[in-house]
Design an enzyme around this catalytic site. Structure first.
Site, PDB file in Angstrom:
ATOM      1  N   ASP A  48      -9.312  -3.329 -35.442  1.00  0.00           N
ATOM      2  CA  ASP A  48     -10.394  -3.922 -36.213  1.00  0.00           C
ATOM      3  C   ASP A  48     -11.375  -4.475 -35.188  1.00  0.00           C
ATOM      4  O   ASP A  48     -11.039  -4.678 -34.021  1.00  0.00           O
ATOM      5  CB  ASP A  48      -9.864  -5.025 -37.144  1.00  0.00           C
TER       6      ASP A  48
HETATM    7  C1  GLC Z   1     -14.789  -5.939 -39.993  1.00  0.00           C
HETATM    8  C2  GLC Z   1     -13.702  -5.598 -40.984  1.00  0.00           C
HETATM    9  C3  GLC Z   1     -13.368  -4.145 -40.999  1.00  0.00           C
HETATM   10  C4  GLC Z   1     -14.616  -3.343 -40.700  1.00  0.00           C
HETATM   11  C5  GLC Z   1     -14.978  -3.631 -39.255  1.00  0.00           C
HETATM   12  C6  GLC Z   1     -16.282  -2.938 -38.857  1.00  0.00           C
HETATM   13  O1  GLC Z   1     -14.569  -7.172 -39.398  1.00  0.00           O
HETATM   14  O2  GLC Z   1     -12.516  -6.353 -40.923  1.00  0.00           O
HETATM   15  O3  GLC Z   1     -12.837  -3.829 -42.291  1.00  0.00           O
HETATM   16  O4  GLC Z   1     -14.396  -1.959 -40.899  1.00  0.00           O
HETATM   17  O5  GLC Z   1     -15.070  -5.010 -38.973  1.00  0.00           O
HETATM   18  O6  GLC Z   1     -17.342  -3.479 -39.558  1.00  0.00           O
END
Ligand code: GLC
Length: 741
Positions: free
Chosen positions: A262
């Site tokens: 993430d």
């Molecule tokens: C965010 C989310 C994730 C997302 C990523 C990119 O913090 O937790 O679901 O795809 O970052 O935006």
């Protein structure tokens, strides 16, 4: 002459063999041979480069070898607008508006895998057209508390339903040569302290509740990538977690895709090397301080990793495995020349969004058949509430979108009401008048300085003189509502909406409440309101889909994918589950014991006899259905044998409709505690008035098993089981007993 000819033939032959296509570029070669060939040609620096980001949403390929960059994009409900290279802010392109599909709670509420397949295909086409090769979604984290700000992005409280519904979505997306990236693996069941919560959960609960949807996504869905979650499990971050990534995902399940962190989920080079992370995105590190942009060479899996290798402190075994997985992902997507070209904002995608929404909207209550509104007669309709106007596709976190259009409930109702109807609107309440996310603005001016009492007085005055009042309220995508990176403060509706609803109920007997939310909400007025519709966040076609149901163009067939509790303390996570966790002394870590174990959602309500406001699987129709008695083709099974249960369902009303036949298994006598019943089969059946169809559902030993943590395996204890069939978890029509020998 002859000599010259022979010479040129030799030259040609040499040249053509020399120019023979390298294996990694030869599409007729097996994938693994292409991966090995490419790997063998890469330098150490190229290998380290390819396993971490070079911008906010893309990672480098290998320029020298003609291996392209890998572009990822949010999100699960639509394709995020282009952002600046190293920013969250949108890049203000003029050609990246998209179709917003319904949030995944709505998709789950359709209980129709065909809708999931349509959804995956459609959103995959939008990603493909926008030249994105990884969709950062779908999410299948289990709905454990109604306070979780991101439940709207997920598929409810039951692992079987979530698993069955996520597989077709993945296949649909990947049929476009675009990878799904199933998230957030795992145990990310709240947003409060999402980076610092260390989930403590017993193995049986982990395997029976929190892993099955991810397992189906990998094994049945063939997901090409998985996103690690932010939180901890056994004191290791989920983005580099020995137990979850190496032992379970790659070990037990044989996952051959790439684990993507993430954004900001990577915290440690050594763990990232050894504990299963393959592709690092979003790290804010330039030597462990946050926020420096373009610090990509300082990523944990960048120069710090290269340095360890060059110093001989670590080998390249892990590196090669990571690179293989990233190459596999690239060959399956960017370098798959057979993939289609996609499409964007097509009529088909709008039609898909509207159809999925129409099948996911849940008719919770319809006393006296207030609905549907027959617009053939002259009808005066008052629409009340901020959510009748407010755009819901902007905000809520990373799933926020820049849509080509979003039909509001008010617009949809006006579009559909026809000339016989007079549709008026009053605000009713003022909630969140803002409307911007990462540079995308709704353009709405929702400002209204009147006091709540003035707004209620106006609504009541107007309500007295009309035939129907439609209150459109619920939550929105603001902080502490249905929004990433924050949880709700409580179960109640915000902005004193309960007062408005109570006042309207006293002013007009034909009150319809349309609740727009991705979470359950308290309804203290439930007895005073004759009709209640759960309308979810349903995207670009929201207003049209809601109006389709209100006016009966669509007969609602949605069923709740999670329980609506009466009060928060009825919820297991709040009764015994230690939400939101306990902070460690002198450490920024919150330990949260999932004390309720496997008793999540209806499992808790059924087993503890706590009546819900509306039950898991509940949803009404404008017609009625009759279930015949359940029958089975055998009274006992053993080994891998299956038993088939059949139940006739008849549409006993006068309009066509669809019913969801739900099959729950109960194991009344077992050496371990088991929930009163567990969903193990369902089928949606479409019936014309008077029509009867036989629904068949198959059960095998996997459906009867529980996870024995001591043996670390699934176990089915011989004995008697019950198969209960019904139209909701609290509406069982009949049951059959059978034995497993
Ligand atoms: C965010 C989310 C994730 C997302 C990523 C990119 O913090 O937790 O679901 O795809 O970052 O935006």
């Amino acid at each position: 002459m002859k000599l010259k000819y022979i010479f040129s033939l030799i030259v040609f032959t040499v040249l053509s063999t020399k120019a023979e296509k390298p294996i990694y570029l030869d599409l007729n070669q097996p994938l693994e041979d292409r991966v090995e060939d490419a790997l063998s040609r890469m330098t150490l620096k190229e290998k380290v480069n390819i396993i971490h980001a070079q911008s906010k949403f893309c990672s480098p390929g290998v320029q020298r070898l003609g291996i392209p960059e890998l572009w990822t994009t949010d999100g699960p409900h639509g394709i995020r607008p282009e952002v600046l290279w190293d920013e969250w802010e949108q890049a203000c392109w003029s050609n990246d508006s998209c179709v917003a599909f319904p949030a995944l709670t709505c998709l789950a509420a359709t209980w129709n895998p065909e809708m999931s397949a349509l959804y995956g295909k459609s959103i995959g086409e939008e990603a493909r057209y926008r030249k994105k090769s990884v969709i950062l979604g779908p999410g299948v984290n289990i709905y454990r508390t109604p306070l979780n700000g991101r439940n709207f992005e997920y598929m409810g409280e039951d692992p079987y339903l979530a698993g069955e519904m996520v597989v077709p979505y993945i296949k649909g997306v990947q049929s476009n040569g675009v990878a799904a990236c199933v998230k957030h693996y795992a145990l990310n069941n709240q947003e409060l302290n999402r980076h610092t919560t260390n989930v403590i959960v017993d193995d049986r609960t982990l395997y029976e509740i929190y892993l099955p949807a991810f397992k189906k996504a990998v094994i049945d869905g063939g997901a090409w990538s998985i996103m690690g979650a932010y939180n901890y499990y056994k004191d290791q971050h989920l983005c580099h977690n020995q137990y979850m990534l190496n032992d379970i995902l790659k070990g037990e399940w044989g996952f051959d895709g790439a684990v993507i962190s993430d954004w900001g989920g990577t915290h440690n080079t050594e763990e990232a090397i050894t504990n299963g992370l393959d592709l690092e995105f979003g790290s804010w590190t330039n030597g462990l301080s946050n926020g420096r942009s373009n610090a990509y060479d300082n990523y944990y899996l960048a120069d710090p990793y290269l340095k360890l290798i060059k110093e001989g402190k670590i080998g390249t075994k892990e590196l090669d495995d990571k690179v293989r997985r990233v190459l596999r992902l690239i060959f399956r997507t960017e370098m798959n020349p057979c993939r289609p070209y996609g499409s964007l904002c097509s009529d088909e995608h709008y039609a898909a969004a509207r159809k999925i929404a129409g099948e996911g909207i849940v008719l919770l209550k319809n006393k006296g058949n207030v609905l549907p509104i027959r617009s053939s007669m002259p009808t005066r309709i008052l629409v009340v509430g901020e959510n009748a106007l407010k755009m819901m596709t902007v905000g809520g976190g990373s799933s926020s979108l820049k849509v080509q259009r979003e039909i509001s409930p008010l617009e949809g109702i006006r579009n559909c009401a026809g000339n016989n109807c007079e549709v008026r609107f009053v605000r009713g309440y003022v909630g969140d008048v803002t409307g911007e996310y990462n540079g995308v603005t709704t353009g709405q001016n929702l400002k209204d300085d009147r006091s709540p009492s003035e707004l209620i007085a106006e609504a009541v005055r107007e309500a007295k003189g009309v035939d129907y009042v439609i209150f459109v309220g619920g939550l929105n995508k603001s902080q502490h509502q249905d929004c990433e990176d924050s949880d709700r403060a409580g179960l109640e509706l915000p902005y004193a909406q309960d007062d408005v609803i109570e006042a309207l109920a006293d002013a007009n007997k034909n009150l319809i409440v349309v609740n727009i939310s991705g979470n359950a909400v308290a309804m203290p007025w439930v007895k005073k309101v004759p009709a209640i519709v759960q309308a979810w966040f349903i995207g670009s076609e929201a207003g049209n889909a809601i109006a389709d149901v209100i006016f009966g163009n669509v007969n609602p067939s949605g069923k709740l994918p999670f329980t609506f509790p009466v009060k928060l303390t009825d919820v297991a996570a709040h009764a015994v589950g230690e939400y939101p966790g306990l902070k460690r002394v002198n450490e920024d870590i919150w330990d949260e014991q999932y004390g309720e174990g496997i008793l999540v959602g209806y499992r808790w309500h059924d087993t503890k006899n706590i009546s819900p406001l509306f039950a898991f699987g509940h949803g009404l129709s404008y017609t009625t259905f009759a279930f015949g008695k359940i029958k089975s083709n055998r009274n006992a099974i053993s080994g891998d044998e299956k038993v088939t249960f059949t139940v006739p369902v008849t549409n006993t009303g006068d309009v066509a409709g669809a019913e969801v036949v739900q099959l729950y298994i109960s194991d009344p006598k077992c050496s371990v505690m088991r929930p009163a019943k567990e969903l193990k089969g369902f089928a949606k059946v479409f019936l014309q008035p008077g029509e009867t169809k036989e629904v068949s559902l198959e059960i095998g030993k996997d459906d009867l098993s529980y996870f024995d943590a001591g043996k670390h395996e699934w176990v089915v204890e011989p004995g008697e089981f019950k198969a209960l069939v019904g139209s909701a978890s609290d509406n069982i029509k009949s049951f059959a007993t059978f034995k497993y020998n």
